[in-house]
Design a protein around this motif. Structure first.
Motif, PDB file in Angstrom:
ATOM      1  N   ILE A   1     -21.478  -8.504   1.600  1.00 60.91           N
ATOM      2  CA  ILE A   1     -20.470  -7.529   1.183  1.00 60.91           C
ATOM      3  C   ILE A   1     -20.530  -6.273   2.054  1.00 60.91           C
ATOM      4  N   LEU A   2     -21.722  -5.861   2.448  1.00 62.85           N
ATOM      5  CA  LEU A   2     -21.850  -4.684   3.307  1.00 62.85           C
ATOM      6  C   LEU A   2     -21.278  -4.961   4.691  1.00 62.85           C
ATOM      7  N   VAL A   3     -21.533  -6.146   5.220  1.00 60.90           N
ATOM      8  CA  VAL A   3     -21.029  -6.516   6.542  1.00 60.90           C
ATOM      9  C   VAL A   3     -19.508  -6.561   6.529  1.00 60.90           C
ATOM     10  N   ARG A   4     -18.951  -7.166   5.491  1.00 62.17           N
ATOM     11  CA  ARG A   4     -17.492  -7.258   5.397  1.00 62.17           C
ATOM     12  C   ARG A   4     -16.857  -5.877   5.274  1.00 62.17           C
ATOM     13  N   CYS A   5     -17.481  -5.022   4.477  1.00 61.95           N
ATOM     14  CA  CYS A   5     -16.966  -3.671   4.299  1.00 61.95           C
ATOM     15  C   CYS A   5     -17.049  -2.882   5.605  1.00 61.95           C
ATOM     16  N   ALA A   6     -18.173  -2.972   6.293  1.00 61.98           N
ATOM     17  CA  ALA A   6     -18.347  -2.259   7.562  1.00 61.98           C
ATOM     18  C   ALA A   6     -17.382  -2.757   8.629  1.00 61.98           C
ATOM     19  N   SER A   7     -16.924  -3.989   8.476  1.00 58.50           N
ATOM     20  CA  SER A   7     -15.944  -4.551   9.408  1.00 58.50           C
ATOM     21  C   SER A   7     -14.528  -4.085   9.119  1.00 58.50           C
ATOM     22  N   GLY A   8     -14.360  -3.384   7.995  1.00 59.11           N
ATOM     23  CA  GLY A   8     -13.046  -2.858   7.667  1.00 59.11           C
ATOM     24  C   GLY A   8     -12.311  -3.616   6.588  1.00 59.11           C
ATOM     25  N   GLN A   9     -12.959  -4.594   5.973  1.00 57.28           N
ATOM     26  CA  GLN A   9     -12.312  -5.361   4.919  1.00 57.28           C
ATOM     27  C   GLN A   9     -12.423  -4.643   3.580  1.00 57.28           C
ATOM     28  N   GLN A  10     -11.400  -4.783   2.742  1.00 50.55           N
ATOM     29  CA  GLN A  10     -11.531  -4.342   1.368  1.00 50.55           C
ATOM     30  C   GLN A  10     -12.341  -5.402   0.632  1.00 50.55           C
ATOM     31  N   VAL A  11     -13.326  -4.959  -0.141  1.00 46.86           N
ATOM     32  CA  VAL A  11     -14.238  -5.894  -0.797  1.00 46.86           C
ATOM     33  C   VAL A  11     -14.158  -5.732  -2.314  1.00 46.86           C
ATOM     34  N   GLU A  12     -14.847  -6.630  -3.025  1.00 42.64           N
ATOM     35  CA  GLU A  12     -14.684  -6.735  -4.469  1.00 42.64           C
ATOM     36  C   GLU A  12     -15.281  -5.562  -5.249  1.00 42.64           C
ATOM     37  N   ARG A  13     -16.182  -4.831  -4.666  1.00 39.67           N
ATOM     38  CA  ARG A  13     -16.744  -3.615  -5.263  1.00 39.67           C
ATOM     39  C   ARG A  13     -17.266  -2.756  -4.113  1.00 39.67           C
ATOM     40  N   THR A  14     -17.618  -1.532  -4.409  1.00 36.72           N
ATOM     41  CA  THR A  14     -18.139  -0.647  -3.365  1.00 36.72           C
ATOM     42  C   THR A  14     -19.601  -0.976  -3.075  1.00 36.72           C
ATOM     43  N   PRO A  15     -19.920  -1.401  -1.853  1.00 34.23           N
ATOM     44  CA  PRO A  15     -21.326  -1.652  -1.510  1.00 34.23           C
ATOM     45  C   PRO A  15     -22.067  -0.340  -1.248  1.00 34.23           C
ATOM     46  N   VAL A  16     -23.396  -0.406  -1.275  1.00 36.40           N
ATOM     47  CA  VAL A  16     -24.190   0.813  -1.156  1.00 36.40           C
ATOM     48  C   VAL A  16     -25.511   0.554  -0.432  1.00 36.40           C
ATOM     49  N   TRP A  17     -25.859   1.447   0.482  1.00 32.34           N
ATOM     50  CA  TRP A  17     -27.220   1.565   0.994  1.00 32.34           C
ATOM     51  C   TRP A  17     -27.444   3.042   1.272  1.00 32.34           C
ATOM     52  N   LEU A  18     -28.686   3.448   1.474  1.00 29.21           N
ATOM     53  CA  LEU A  18     -28.986   4.860   1.639  1.00 29.21           C
ATOM     54  C   LEU A  18     -29.782   5.107   2.916  1.00 29.21           C
ATOM     55  N   MET A  19     -29.377   6.130   3.647  1.00 34.85           N
ATOM     56  CA  MET A  19     -30.184   6.531   4.792  1.00 34.85           C
ATOM     57  C   MET A  19     -31.534   7.033   4.287  1.00 34.85           C
ATOM     58  N   ARG A  20     -32.593   6.660   5.001  1.00 42.89           N
ATOM     59  CA  ARG A  20     -33.982   6.914   4.578  1.00 42.89           C
ATOM     60  C   ARG A  20     -34.258   6.312   3.208  1.00 42.89           C
ATOM     61  N   GLN A  21     -33.674   5.152   2.941  1.00 43.63           N
ATOM     62  CA  GLN A  21     -33.907   4.535   1.636  1.00 43.63           C
ATOM     63  C   GLN A  21     -35.354   4.058   1.497  1.00 43.63           C
ATOM     64  N   ALA A  22     -36.031   3.825   2.614  1.00 42.80           N
ATOM     65  CA  ALA A  22     -37.474   3.602   2.589  1.00 42.80           C
ATOM     66  C   ALA A  22     -38.117   4.923   2.973  1.00 42.80           C
TER      67      ALA A  22
END
Length: 404
Positions: free
Chosen positions: A54-75
């Motif tokens: 879902i993140l890859v599809r969203c980053a490619s510009g596709q509308q996806v089924e929900r908003t994906p999430v990751w965080l900078m410095r998440q580790a």
């Protein structure tokens, strides 16, 4: 070379040839058993087959089924499981030892279920491939010993076209290769990242963290008046290396690459147009020409004042910092430019209700669920309550929109 512990806000590594870890090799599986208990899972959303990309599809510009999430410095040091390593081992040891780097990359995903695992590393990691050396001094941060001021200094650096990353940074392939398998098993994506050429050039020229980047700006002025082309030549060399380094990460398993212009705040719009932008575009083009289907995200921290200049970076998505309203950013970039961001990291020190409202507001202003990639407008801050990260991720996955 003496190895010093890093301060919490700095993450650096040098090439493996300059350092041999002193701890015994350990497998990823063994590390899982020692730290999983320290990271209490908060994710309460059922997995979906679409979560894998879902993140890859969203980053490619596709509308996806929900908003994906990751965080900078998440580790990072906000996690007690992470501090079990950072309080004991220097950053270089953690990041150059594959078993440790893999574990630190996975801790946050196991605890919170973000839509991507990002490699535990740093933007300065590939500098030694050009012959640029640095150390990390406790209480000071990075100290880069290689001096770059003149065209002759640039010419002395190694050839950017011929870098063999498997020889100079052998741990990268093992880390990303293992994380790729882990991401598949966890039904999520794998994120790689690189530093943008201006940021890496400025860090090297200044030799350390700098408030004003005066030496760098003097080199740009010399470039403009024709007395020296060292700045242009240096950034061009870094752009080539960074583009190839991004390709190397993709070949090792990364499914998305984020380009970090961490020192964008040091550039005026004019500097960005003349130096930062062309060099970043070159690096991005190298990646996109070779791997057109792998999305590239460009993030200029402190660059919101010239956001309109980022519309044609050549990246698939533009990430924005927290200093611009998401609705305004969407208006500036236009509906055709995919966008990522941009919750203020300090919101994570607020209440559960404040955090959830910030998530809903950001999603709504970006166009609604599935219309953008949720992230912070900078990295997770040290001292952030661990449960707060879980509240953010859970609400992002749960939110169906204002009318739902």
């Amino acid at each position: 070379m003496k190895v010093f512990s890093t301060i919490a806000s700095i993450s650096l590594i040098t090439s493996a040839s300059a350092f041999t870890p002193s701890i015994p090799s350990r497998t990823t599986t063994a590390l899982h058993s020692t730290t999983e208990a320290a990271a209490t899972p908060t994710k309460n959303n059922k997995a979906s087959p679409g979560d894998r990309d879902i993140l890859v599809r969203c980053a490619s510009g596709q509308q996806v089924e929900r908003t994906p999430v990751w965080l900078m410095r998440q580790a990072g040091r906000y996690m007690s499981a992470f501090r079990q390593y950072s309080d004991k081992y220097p950053f270089r040891e953690r990041s150059e030892t594959p078993s440790m780097a893999i574990e630190l990359s996975l801790q946050c995903h196991r605890a919170y279920g973000m839509d991507g695992i990002i490699m535990f590393s740093d933007i300065l990691t590939p500098l030694p491939t050009l012959g640029i050396e640095f150390d990390v001094v406790k209480g000071t941060g990075p100290v880069i010993s290689t001096k770059i001021r003149t065209e002759e200094d640039v010419q002395k650096l190694k050839d950017a076209e011929s870098v063999n990353f498997d020889e100079t940074l052998p741990f990268i392939r093992e880390i990303l290769g293992s994380l790729s398998k882990e991401a598949e098993e966890a039904n999520t994506s794998l994120i790689g990242f690189v530093g943008a050429p201006f940021t890496l050039a400025a860090y090297t020229i200044e030799g350390k963290s700098s408030k004003h980047c005066l030496a760098t700006k003097k080199m740009m002025m010399a470039d403009e008046n024709g007395s020296s082309k060292a700045m242009t030549q240096f950034m061009d060399k870094i752009a080539t290396m960074i583009g190839n380094y991004g390709c190397h990460q993709i070949e090792c398993g990364a499914q998305v690459i984020q380009v970090f212009e961490s020192w964008a705040h040091q550039m005026t719009p004019k500097h960005f147009e003349e130096y930062g932008k062309p060099a970043a575009q070159k690096a991005i083009k190298i990646m996109k020409d070779k791997y057109p289907d792998v999305p590239v995200i460009y993030f200029a921290n402190g660059g919101s004042s010239y956001l309109e200049l980022q519309k044609d970076m050549g990246a698939d998505m533009i990430a924005v910092d927290w200093s611009v309203d998401m609705a305004q950013a969407r208006k500036i970039l236009g509906p055709e430019v995919p966008i990522s961001g941009n919750i203020d990291p300090t919101i994570l020190f607020g209440t559960k209700e404040q955090i959830e409202q910030a998530v809903r507001d950001c999603i709504d202003k970006a166009g609604g669920p599935g219309k953008h990639l949720l992230n912070l407008g900078h990295g997770v801050m040290q001292g952030t309550p661990e449960e707060a990260v879980g509240w953010l991720v859970d609400e992002c996955k749960r939110y169906k929109g204002k009318d739902a």
